[in-house]
Enzyme design. Structure first.
Site, PDB file in Angstrom:
ATOM      1  CB  SER A 219      39.274  40.439  48.443  1.00  0.00           C
ATOM      2  OG  SER A 219      37.878  40.258  48.479  1.00  0.00           O
TER       3      SER A 219
ATOM      4  CD  GLU B 133      34.756  29.158  43.065  1.00  0.00           C
ATOM      5  OE1 GLU B 133      34.004  28.208  43.331  1.00  0.00           O
ATOM      6  OE2 GLU B 133      35.334  29.297  41.975  1.00  0.00           O
TER       7      GLU B 133
ATOM      8  CB  ILE C 187      38.073  25.034  53.015  1.00  0.00           C
ATOM      9  CG1 ILE C 187      39.076  26.120  53.478  1.00  0.00           C
ATOM     10  CG2 ILE C 187      38.627  24.229  51.830  1.00  0.00           C
ATOM     11  CD1 ILE C 187      39.412  27.194  52.461  1.00  0.00           C
TER      12      ILE C 187
ATOM     13  CD  GLU D  27      46.122  31.758  54.961  1.00  0.00           C
ATOM     14  OE1 GLU D  27      46.546  32.632  55.757  1.00  0.00           O
ATOM     15  OE2 GLU D  27      46.857  31.008  54.305  1.00  0.00           O
TER      16      GLU D  27
ATOM     17  CB  ALA E 120      44.606  35.736  53.029  1.00  0.00           C
TER      18      ALA E 120
HETATM   19  N1  COS Z   1      46.112  33.614  36.020  1.00  0.00           N
HETATM   20  C1  COS Z   1      47.468  33.479  36.059  1.00  0.00           C
HETATM   21  N2  COS Z   1      48.255  34.331  36.751  1.00  0.00           N
HETATM   22  C2  COS Z   1      47.650  35.342  37.400  1.00  0.00           C
HETATM   23  C3  COS Z   1      46.258  35.524  37.396  1.00  0.00           C
HETATM   24  C4  COS Z   1      45.478  34.615  36.651  1.00  0.00           C
HETATM   25  N3  COS Z   1      44.172  34.726  36.585  1.00  0.00           N
HETATM   26  N4  COS Z   1      45.952  36.627  38.126  1.00  0.00           N
HETATM   27  C5  COS Z   1      47.112  37.095  38.572  1.00  0.00           C
HETATM   28  N5  COS Z   1      48.126  36.330  38.146  1.00  0.00           N
HETATM   29  C6  COS Z   1      49.575  36.511  38.382  1.00  0.00           C
HETATM   30  C7  COS Z   1      50.018  37.853  37.848  1.00  0.00           C
HETATM   31  O1  COS Z   1      50.376  37.767  36.487  1.00  0.00           O
HETATM   32  C8  COS Z   1      51.213  38.170  38.715  1.00  0.00           C
HETATM   33  O2  COS Z   1      52.329  37.468  38.234  1.00  0.00           O
HETATM   34  P1  COS Z   1      53.826  38.102  38.357  1.00  0.00           P
HETATM   35  O3  COS Z   1      54.064  38.241  39.820  1.00  0.00           O
HETATM   36  O4  COS Z   1      54.683  37.080  37.687  1.00  0.00           O
HETATM   37  O5  COS Z   1      53.757  39.407  37.657  1.00  0.00           O
HETATM   38  C9  COS Z   1      50.808  37.559  40.058  1.00  0.00           C
HETATM   39  O6  COS Z   1      49.823  36.561  39.774  1.00  0.00           O
HETATM   40  C10 COS Z   1      50.221  38.580  41.010  1.00  0.00           C
HETATM   41  O7  COS Z   1      49.151  39.213  40.324  1.00  0.00           O
HETATM   42  P2  COS Z   1      48.503  40.563  40.820  1.00  0.00           P
HETATM   43  O8  COS Z   1      49.577  41.524  41.210  1.00  0.00           O
HETATM   44  O9  COS Z   1      47.491  40.972  39.820  1.00  0.00           O
HETATM   45  O10 COS Z   1      47.761  40.083  42.140  1.00  0.00           O
HETATM   46  P3  COS Z   1      46.915  40.904  43.177  1.00  0.00           P
HETATM   47  O11 COS Z   1      47.430  40.673  44.533  1.00  0.00           O
HETATM   48  O12 COS Z   1      46.717  42.322  42.724  1.00  0.00           O
HETATM   49  O13 COS Z   1      45.509  40.114  43.153  1.00  0.00           O
HETATM   50  C11 COS Z   1      43.336  39.533  42.436  1.00  0.00           C
HETATM   51  C12 COS Z   1      44.749  39.930  42.059  1.00  0.00           C
HETATM   52  C13 COS Z   1      42.611  40.598  43.236  1.00  0.00           C
HETATM   53  C14 COS Z   1      42.615  39.312  41.126  1.00  0.00           C
HETATM   54  C15 COS Z   1      43.376  38.204  43.243  1.00  0.00           C
HETATM   55  O14 COS Z   1      43.930  38.401  44.520  1.00  0.00           O
HETATM   56  C16 COS Z   1      42.003  37.590  43.410  1.00  0.00           C
HETATM   57  O15 COS Z   1      41.483  36.968  42.507  1.00  0.00           O
HETATM   58  N6  COS Z   1      41.407  37.746  44.629  1.00  0.00           N
HETATM   59  C17 COS Z   1      40.157  37.084  44.918  1.00  0.00           C
HETATM   60  C18 COS Z   1      40.440  35.749  45.488  1.00  0.00           C
HETATM   61  C19 COS Z   1      39.212  34.930  45.607  1.00  0.00           C
HETATM   62  O16 COS Z   1      38.464  34.767  44.652  1.00  0.00           O
HETATM   63  N7  COS Z   1      39.020  34.376  46.787  1.00  0.00           N
HETATM   64  C20 COS Z   1      37.888  33.537  47.047  1.00  0.00           C
HETATM   65  C21 COS Z   1      38.294  32.131  46.990  1.00  0.00           C
HETATM   66  S1  COS Z   1      36.924  31.174  47.407  1.00  0.00           S
HETATM   67  S2  COS Z   1      37.327  29.543  46.588  1.00  0.00           S
END
Ligand code: COS
Length: 385
Positions: free
Chosen positions: A134, A369, A161, A129, A132
């Site tokens: 990273s 991604e 998207i 978004e 929203a």
């Molecule tokens: N698989 C399954 N569950 C996951 C996961 C994964 N790979 N990564 C995180 N989770 C779960 C965690 O276990 C946690 O669960 P609980 O709430 O039950 O404990 C929950 O999701 C939140 O996880 P966390 O606190 O680690 O999340 P964060 O907000 O710190 O974010 C990152 C983690 C930074 C890794 C995530 O926001 C991310 O990948 N950001 C990038 C997004 C992206 O790639 N955007 C581009 C899309 S273009 S298509």
């Protein structure tokens, strides 16, 4: 179990088929489509006819039932020639069909997947978004339950998207806030068919890279979907999105590896033909060393990515390796595109040479991604930082 990601005859044949398609059907049009920022419905349908849609989906739902490495090789071979067409296929398979296949109910899979496996329809992944990216939990798009109508009402917007705003788009998996859990958003996923009332999809233009892929900006204005449109359970949306990205990282890594190989191929050829100071420039150490370094990094990138695929298809933990492969392959892609361009000299700055397009397309790989910084964050968590 011993590692084995050697290429058998079947995989070799698949690689050759996709390579031939990319060289004969995509390469001759890549410059023109990039220049006009035009998505080709015709080439996309032809990629579907070749079996590049629903690659990992089981034949039961109309898919090709390939293993992960085979799918990754398809993406790699497309990216060797053109990032835009590789992006269409990677986004559709990993991010589009993927979540429906892995998290859909039997009814949802039977309803949506067959169309997405033939080339007649694309599916998109609605996570990012305006505020929203990273921080993917920071979604502002909401879904509110209307208990009288037994429907969810979605409001908000999505940005960047892939495959979401073209005539082949059949729908989008959308992450939306459905409540609060403590101080955090409760996030859920919804299946939103294209053309729903209240949904506006706008093609985004003026991109630096992947100019022949379709990128959309989506607006949801009281979009109503039935209860049955929820993918997974209420509150499982973020995990669905994160697991989908774990898989998606392998295909972005494949795009990096393919681009690096494409850049290497054209550079090696050029360096063998271009003569300065009485000999082909590949015989000058300055250029020979560049090519040697490119080949070495490509070898390392390939091993890392194929090992990650092997881990995934053998049910072993692959997520850390997938993040490493995405990070490393995109860096190798950028390195090879830059060093290739340097070898081409002034010609490398001209659009008629594919190295110029590779150079621009490589930039996306360290941002899309999950940025390289996010990959390092993910890896640092896995290694216990
Ligand atoms: N698989 C399954 N569950 C996951 C996961 C994964 N790979 N990564 C995180 N989770 C779960 C965690 O276990 C946690 O669960 P609980 O709430 O039950 O404990 C929950 O999701 C939140 O996880 P966390 O606190 O680690 O999340 P964060 O907000 O710190 O974010 C990152 C983690 C930074 C890794 C995530 O926001 C991310 O990948 N950001 C990038 C997004 C992206 O790639 N955007 C581009 C899309 S273009 S298509």
């Amino acid at each position: 179990m011993a590692y084995d990601f050697s290429e058998n005859d079947e995989l070799q044949m698949l690689r050759e088929t996709v390579r031939k398609f990319a060289e004969t059907e995509i390469a001759p049009r890549a410059f023109e489509l990039d220049e006009r920022e035009e998505f080709s419905t015709e080439i996309t349908k032809a990629m579907g006819a070749l079996g590049l849609f629903g690659t990992i989906v089981s034949p039961e739902y109309g898919g090709q039932g390939m293993d992960y490495l085979s799918y990754i090789v398809c993406v790699e071979e497309l990216a060797r020639i053109d990032g835009s067409h590789a992006a269409t296929i990677a986004a559709h398979n990993s991010l589009g069909a993927g979540p429906l296949y892995y998290f859909g109910t039997e009814e949802q899979k039977k309803k949506y997947l067959p169309d997405l496996c033939t080339g007649s329809g694309l599916w998109a992944f609605g996570l990012t978004e305006p505020e929203a990216g990273s921080d993917a939990q920071a979604s502002k798009t909401t879904a509110v339950y209307d208990s009288d109508a037994k429907e969810w009402i979605i409001n908000g917007s999505k940005l960047w998207i892939t495959n979401s705003a073209c005539e082949l788009t059949k729908g989008i998996t959308v992450q939306a806030v459905t409540g609060k859990r403590g101080d955090k958003n409760e996030l859920s996923c919804f299946i939103v068919p294209a053309g729903c009332q209240g949904l506006t999809a706008k093609k985004m233009t003026q991109k630096m890279m992947w100019r022949a892929s379709n990128t959309g900006e989506l607006y949801f204005d009281h979009v109503r979907v039935p209860e049955s449109a929820m993918l997974g359970k209420q509150g499982e949306g973020f995990k669905i999105m994160m697991e989908t990205l774990d898989n998606g990282r392998l295909s972005i890594a494949a795009m990096g590896l393919g681009l690096a190989k494409g850049a290497f191929d054209v550079t090696l050829k050029y360096a063998g033909e271009r003569v300065t100071f009485g000999k082909p420039i590949s015989k000058h150490q300055a250029v020979g060393f560049k090519l040697a370094e490119m080949a070495t990094r490509i070898e390392a990138a390939e091993n890392m990515l194929y090992k990650a695929c092997w881990q995934k298809q053998n049910g072993k933990e692959f997520q850390k390796l997938a993040a490493m492969a995405k990070l490393y392959c995109s860096e190798v892609a950028e390195y090879c595109a830059r060093e290739g361009q340097q070898t081409f000299g002034g010609y490398g700055l001209m659009k008629e040479y594919p190295i110029e397009r590779h150079y621009r397309d490589a930039a996306l790989l360290r941002i899309g991604e999950g940025t390289s910084e996010i990959q390092r964050l993910v890896i640092s968590r896995y290694i216990g930082c």
